[in-house]
Structures are given as structure tokens and as C-alpha cells.
Enzyme design. Structure first.
Site, PDB file in Angstrom:
ATOM      1  N   LYS A 179       0.870  -1.180   0.000  1.00 42.03           N
ATOM      2  CA  LYS A 179       0.000   0.000   0.000  1.00 42.03           C
ATOM      3  C   LYS A 179       0.899   1.219   0.000  1.00 42.03           C
ATOM      4  O   LYS A 179       2.050   1.146   0.438  1.00 42.03           O
ATOM      5  CB  LYS A 179      -0.872   0.023   1.275  1.00 42.03           C
ATOM      6  CG  LYS A 179      -2.143   0.804   1.108  1.00 42.03           C
ATOM      7  CD  LYS A 179      -3.231  -0.018   0.439  1.00 42.03           C
ATOM      8  CE  LYS A 179      -4.468   0.798   0.196  1.00 42.03           C
ATOM      9  NZ  LYS A 179      -5.580  -0.044  -0.284  1.00 42.03           N
TER      10      LYS A 179
ATOM     11  N   ASP B 250      -6.824   4.104  -4.664  1.00 40.41           N
ATOM     12  CA  ASP B 250      -7.508   3.926  -3.369  1.00 40.41           C
ATOM     13  C   ASP B 250      -8.194   5.270  -3.100  1.00 40.41           C
ATOM     14  O   ASP B 250      -8.406   6.046  -4.035  1.00 40.41           O
ATOM     15  CB  ASP B 250      -6.486   3.538  -2.284  1.00 40.41           C
ATOM     16  CG  ASP B 250      -7.153   3.148  -0.980  1.00 40.41           C
ATOM     17  OD1 ASP B 250      -7.899   2.168  -0.948  1.00 40.41           O
ATOM     18  OD2 ASP B 250      -6.956   3.857   0.039  1.00 40.41           O
TER      19      ASP B 250
HETATM   20  P1  NAD Z   1     -16.217   6.574  -2.955  1.00 46.14           P
HETATM   21  O1  NAD Z   1     -15.487   7.812  -2.605  1.00 46.14           O
HETATM   22  O2  NAD Z   1     -16.647   6.333  -4.365  1.00 46.14           O
HETATM   23  O3  NAD Z   1     -17.555   6.453  -2.075  1.00 46.14           O
HETATM   24  C1  NAD Z   1     -17.605   6.697  -0.709  1.00 46.14           C
HETATM   25  C2  NAD Z   1     -19.028   7.101  -0.381  1.00 46.14           C
HETATM   26  O4  NAD Z   1     -19.139   7.215   1.034  1.00 46.14           O
HETATM   27  C3  NAD Z   1     -19.433   8.460  -0.963  1.00 46.14           C
HETATM   28  O5  NAD Z   1     -20.752   8.379  -1.460  1.00 46.14           O
HETATM   29  C4  NAD Z   1     -19.416   9.385   0.259  1.00 46.14           C
HETATM   30  O6  NAD Z   1     -20.339  10.459   0.158  1.00 46.14           O
HETATM   31  C5  NAD Z   1     -19.834   8.414   1.331  1.00 46.14           C
HETATM   32  N1  NAD Z   1     -19.493   8.880   2.677  1.00 46.14           N
HETATM   33  C6  NAD Z   1     -18.421   9.595   3.087  1.00 46.14           C
HETATM   34  N2  NAD Z   1     -18.520   9.849   4.395  1.00 46.14           N
HETATM   35  C7  NAD Z   1     -19.679   9.280   4.814  1.00 46.14           C
HETATM   36  C8  NAD Z   1     -20.339   9.200   6.049  1.00 46.14           C
HETATM   37  N3  NAD Z   1     -19.845   9.780   7.134  1.00 46.14           N
HETATM   38  N4  NAD Z   1     -21.501   8.511   6.103  1.00 46.14           N
HETATM   39  C9  NAD Z   1     -22.017   7.930   4.996  1.00 46.14           C
HETATM   40  N5  NAD Z   1     -21.442   7.986   3.810  1.00 46.14           N
HETATM   41  C10 NAD Z   1     -20.289   8.654   3.719  1.00 46.14           C
HETATM   42  O7  NAD Z   1     -15.290   5.382  -2.421  1.00 46.14           O
HETATM   43  P2  NAD Z   1     -15.384   3.842  -2.782  1.00 46.14           P
HETATM   44  O8  NAD Z   1     -14.382   3.534  -3.830  1.00 46.14           O
HETATM   45  O9  NAD Z   1     -16.805   3.466  -2.983  1.00 46.14           O
HETATM   46  O10 NAD Z   1     -14.830   3.181  -1.436  1.00 46.14           O
HETATM   47  C11 NAD Z   1     -15.660   3.004  -0.306  1.00 46.14           C
HETATM   48  C12 NAD Z   1     -14.954   2.087   0.683  1.00 46.14           C
HETATM   49  O11 NAD Z   1     -14.667   0.845   0.056  1.00 46.14           O
HETATM   50  C13 NAD Z   1     -13.600   2.589   1.212  1.00 46.14           C
HETATM   51  O12 NAD Z   1     -13.469   2.156   2.546  1.00 46.14           O
HETATM   52  C14 NAD Z   1     -12.600   1.862   0.341  1.00 46.14           C
HETATM   53  O13 NAD Z   1     -11.329   1.717   0.977  1.00 46.14           O
HETATM   54  C15 NAD Z   1     -13.302   0.526   0.203  1.00 46.14           C
HETATM   55  N6  NAD Z   1     -12.844  -0.263  -0.944  1.00 46.14           N
HETATM   56  C16 NAD Z   1     -12.976   0.234  -2.197  1.00 46.14           C
HETATM   57  C17 NAD Z   1     -12.570  -0.554  -3.276  1.00 46.14           C
HETATM   58  C18 NAD Z   1     -12.770  -0.087  -4.691  1.00 46.14           C
HETATM   59  O14 NAD Z   1     -12.570  -0.894  -5.602  1.00 46.14           O
HETATM   60  N7  NAD Z   1     -13.188   1.144  -4.919  1.00 46.14           N
HETATM   61  C19 NAD Z   1     -12.004  -1.826  -3.059  1.00 46.14           C
HETATM   62  C20 NAD Z   1     -11.882  -2.298  -1.746  1.00 46.14           C
HETATM   63  C21 NAD Z   1     -12.316  -1.490  -0.693  1.00 46.14           C
END
Ligand code: NAD
Length: 402
Positions: free
Chosen positions: A98, A138
Site C-alpha cells: 500500500k 484507493d
Molecule cells: P467513494 O469515494 O466512491 O464512495 C464513498 C461514499 O461514502 C461516498 O458516497 C461518500 O459520500 C460516502 N461517505 C463519506 N462519508 C460518509 C459518512 N460519514 N456517512 C455515509 N457515507 C459517507 O469510495 P469507494 O471507492 O466506494 O470506497 C468506499 C470504501 O470501500 C472505502 O473504505 C474503500 O477503501 C473501500 N474499498 C474500495 C474498493 C474499490 O474498488 N473502490 C475496493 C476495496 C475497498
């Protein structure tokens, strides 16, 4: 404040005792192979940069790059270790890493963001590469940044090497299905779990309607009822179930989910993100941030099942409370492994010069995730899926090392 690296060490300690690991084996799981710390210049400032290469016993190091003002070494170390476990639990031949920069990307212009991304590559290019270490996006990074990084890497090493980074744009060697991968992977896990727990037409609440949460909700809503979703602006609940596809379209235009839902429905209601977590639903899906289920609210969780699509959404104290309450928790290292699995497919396609259809990508994803879930389920014997997933992953890493 919960320290993710200490959380990781605690679980490894517990699992190591159960597996009766030697002190050398334990050391391999608690000491990253390489910690790169450096400064990334931009204009007249220098930003702290990191790449932690945790373990490559099973294949090249693999893991995302985070651009966020709170990036710090302990967080990067924990995320690198989780990546090693994640690739092992779904049995893709990659290791764990990472990295990131302590910066707020929202404060940079597009041009500055590109320059910072390219300068990051200048610091690490000798330590990464398709057979060495393969970064991906990420929090705070995206496909466009990966395109800039590949371009910079290729000009520094003087050869084509698209497989050095994954989750690139489709025009630059990205894979079909990568956008859907993590959410769709979570939906495959739900399908597998539904058979075990008799979750027919389950009610679902999703915290975080971003890339992962919205893709999950869209897929899961085909056979279930998504009754609540949220974003950072707030949450919305509709007992009869929401039209996820319409919400997703509306949100893509820059509206909040509450605005979108209020425009469409009269009978639902706005709730807080805290209330969403405590709804009386069958399935709760944290898909936003870490540490949202804590010892303060775990007792109030009413869902039968929690599917962790965010990384680290449940604190260790909360995890114990959920276990006592007999709530099934599918841990992040399994539940959100769809993303890295399709990144692995992208890496394969780039190396072979192939381009798979979305159907092929998603079919292979399903055929990898569902058996991984079955294995974890079987090993857990009705107990913690998290510990079972850690055990399977650790056994695979130790075996590869020996
Ligand atoms: P993203 O930025 O597209 O979406 C995050 C969402 O969470 C947004 O809609 C945001 O408004 C919302 N959010 C932020 N703060 C919030 C709160 N306090 N309460 C409710 N909602 C809130 O990000 P993502 O890519 O969807 O990633 C989300 C999670 O999944 C992260 O923890 C990330 O590490 C994990 N993840 C993502 C992937 C990937 O492929 N994108 C893979 C593994 C893990």
C-alpha cells in the site's frame, strides 16, 4: 483513536496462537518486507510519501495508493498487510502493499495533481513494476491518476509496461468490469450467504452510496429490497424499497442521495447515518469509512448480517459485541476482494495482450469469490468469519514462504 496497525497485530497474535506459528513465521506477518518513506515535491512544497511492501511470498506486491491528509505510516502498514491477506484469501497469486501521499487532493488543481502523481512515480519507479510491485487507486486517487503514473513509469524505464498499475481507464489498458468489481463482488458474497442464512428477498441498508456501495446496491436490488442508502450528506429510508438504478443516475448528476430520494418519494424519510446503521434490516453494508461500527453502537445493530465493503469499518471491540449477538460479519478482506481480483485480471490481460469482455470478467470474479466464501464459511464452523479468513490467508502466506 483506533490504530489500524495495532488492530492488525492483535488479530495476528490471536490467530498465530491458534495456528501455533513459530516466532520466525510470526515475524514475517508483523514486519513489512520494505518500508519506503520519501518526500514528493510539488511547487515549493514537499509532501510525505509512502510505499509499504508487506509481503510478496505469493506474487508481486499489490495494493492501492491513497492521497489523503491523514495518510500516515501505521495506516499504510495496516492496509498493506490487509492487502496481503486479501489476495491470499481469494487465492490470487499476488502479495500485499500500500502507499500514499499525505496531501489533500481536493486542494490541488488538475495540473498540480498530475505533477504530484508523476513525482511520486519518480521516487518509487525502481521499486515497482509488473513483476515487482503493482499499485492501483484507493481513496483520493482514480483511473486518470493511474494513467498518468503508467505514462511516467514507461518514460522513466523506456519501455511499455501497462501491467505496472491497475484500474487504469479502458483506453489505457484498464479492464472491463473494474468499476463494478468491488460492489458486484459483495453481491456475489451476499448470494452465497443468502443460501446459508435463508435470506430470501432480504432488506438491506447501505452506508456510502459511492462507487462500491452503489454498484453493490444495484446488483443486490435485483433479488432483494434496498430500503436505505446514504452518503456524506445524509441517509434516506423507504420501507417499500428504493429504485437504486434511478438513485444512481440522479446521484451521478451531482445530487446527494437524500435530494434524489426526496424528489422521487413522498412516503420515505430522511434519517441520519447513525440511524441507518441501527435499522431493523436483514443485511447492513458499511461501504464508506473505517471505524463506523464501534463499541458505542454495536449493541444497537439489529441486522442479521454485516457485509464489510469498506476497509476496516468495524473496530475490534465492536466485532466482539457483534459476535456475542450472533450477527454474521463477512470481513472486509473477503467481502471487498472483488476489486483486487479484477485488478489481477487486468494485470493478466495486460501481460498477455488480451482484452476480456465484461461478462467474462464478472463470470471469473464470481467463480473466484464464491468458492473463497465457501472455504471461509466451512473453516469458521459457525464462529467468526473474520478469524477464519485470517487463518486461511495466513496459512497460504506461510506455506508460500516455506
Ligand atoms: P467513494 O469515494 O466512491 O464512495 C464513498 C461514499 O461514502 C461516498 O458516497 C461518500 O459520500 C460516502 N461517505 C463519506 N462519508 C460518509 C459518512 N460519514 N456517512 C455515509 N457515507 C459517507 O469510495 P469507494 O471507492 O466506494 O470506497 C468506499 C470504501 O470501500 C472505502 O473504505 C474503500 O477503501 C473501500 N474499498 C474500495 C474498493 C474499490 O474498488 N473502490 C475496493 C476495496 C475497498
Amino acid at each position: 483513536m483506533t490504530n489500524p496497525w495495532e488492530n492488525y497485530l492483535n488479530v495476528v497474535e490471536e490467530v498465530s496462537q491458534k495456528l501455533d506459528l513459530s516466532s520466525d513465521e510470526k515475524e514475517e506477518l508483523t514486519e513489512p518486507d520494505n518500508i519506503l518513506e520519501f518526500e514528493v515535491p510539488l511547487n515549493d512544497k514537499k509532501y510525505k510519501g509512502y510505499r509499504v511492501q508487506f509481503n510478496n511470498a505469493r506474487g508481486p506486491y499489490k495494493g492501492g495508493l491513497r492521497f489523503h491528509p491523514e495518510v500516515n505510516l501505521d495506516e499504510v502498514k495496516a492496509l498493506s498487510a490487509w492487502m496481503a491477506l486479501k489476495t491470499a484469501v481469494v487465492d490470487v497469486p499476488l502479495g500485499g502493499a500500500k502507499g500514499g501521499i499525505e496531501v489533500n487532493p481536493k486542494e490541488l488543481s488538475e495540473q498540480e495533481l498530475e505533477e504530484l502523481s508523476r513525482n511520486f512515480v519518480k521516487e518509487v519507479y525502481e521499486d515497482i513494476g509488473p513483476e515487482k510491485d503493482v499499485p492501483a487507486p484507493d481513496v483520493g486517487t482514480n483511473s486518470k491518476i493511474m494513467d498518468w503514473m503508467v505514462d511516467e513509469y514507461e518514460s522513466l524505464v523506456g519501455e511499455d509496461a501497462p501491467a505496472t498499475f491497475t484500474a487504469k481507464t479502458l483506453d489505457n489498458g484498464g479492464s472491463e468490469g473494474r468499476t463494478e468489481a468491488t460492489g458486484q463482488g459483495g453481491a456475489y458474497i451476499l448470494e452465497a450467504l443468502a443460501e446459508k442464512k435463508n435470506l430470501e428477498n432480504a432488506t438491506i441498508a447501505v452506508q456510502g452510496f459511492g462507487n462500491v456501495g452503489a454498484e453493490f446496491a444495484l446488483s443486490a436490488s435485483q433479488f432483494n429490497k434496498v430500503v436505505a442508502v446514504s452518503d456524506s450528506q445524509g441517509a434516506y429510508y423507504l420501507k417499500e424499497g428504493l429504485d437504486v438504478s434511478e438513485l444512481k443516475e440522479c446521484k451521478a448528476k451531482g445530487n446527494s442521495v437524500v435530494e434524489c430520494a426526496q424528489e422521487k418519494y413522498d412516503q420515505g424519510k430522511e434519517i441520519s447515518n447513525e440511524e441507518l446503521l441501527e435499522l431493523n434490516v436483514d443485511v447492513l453494508v458499511p461501504a464508506a469509512l473505517e471505524n463506523v461500527i464501534t463499541e458505542d453502537n454495536a449493541d444497537q445493530i439489529k441486522a442479521k448480517v454485516v457485509i464489510e465493503l469498506a476497509n476496516g469499518p468495524t473496530t475490534p471491540e465492536a466485532d466482539e459485541i457483534l459476535e456475542e449477538k450472533d450477527i454474521t460479519v463477512v470481513p472486509d478482506i473477503l467481502a471487498n476482494a472483488g476489486g483486487v481480483t479484477v485488478s489481477y485480471f487486468e494485470w493478466l490481460q495486460n501481460r498477455e495482450g488480451e482484452s476480456w469482455s465484461k461478462e467474462k470478467v464478472l463470470d471469473r470474479l464470481e467463480r473466484r469469490l464464491k468458492p473463497a466464501f465457501e472455504e471461509v464459511w466451512k473453516r469458521a464452523e459457525g464462529g467468526s468469519l473474520r478469524k477464519a479468513a485470517y487463518e486461511i490467508a495466513i496459512i497460504r502466506i506461510i506455506k508460500a514462504m516455506s
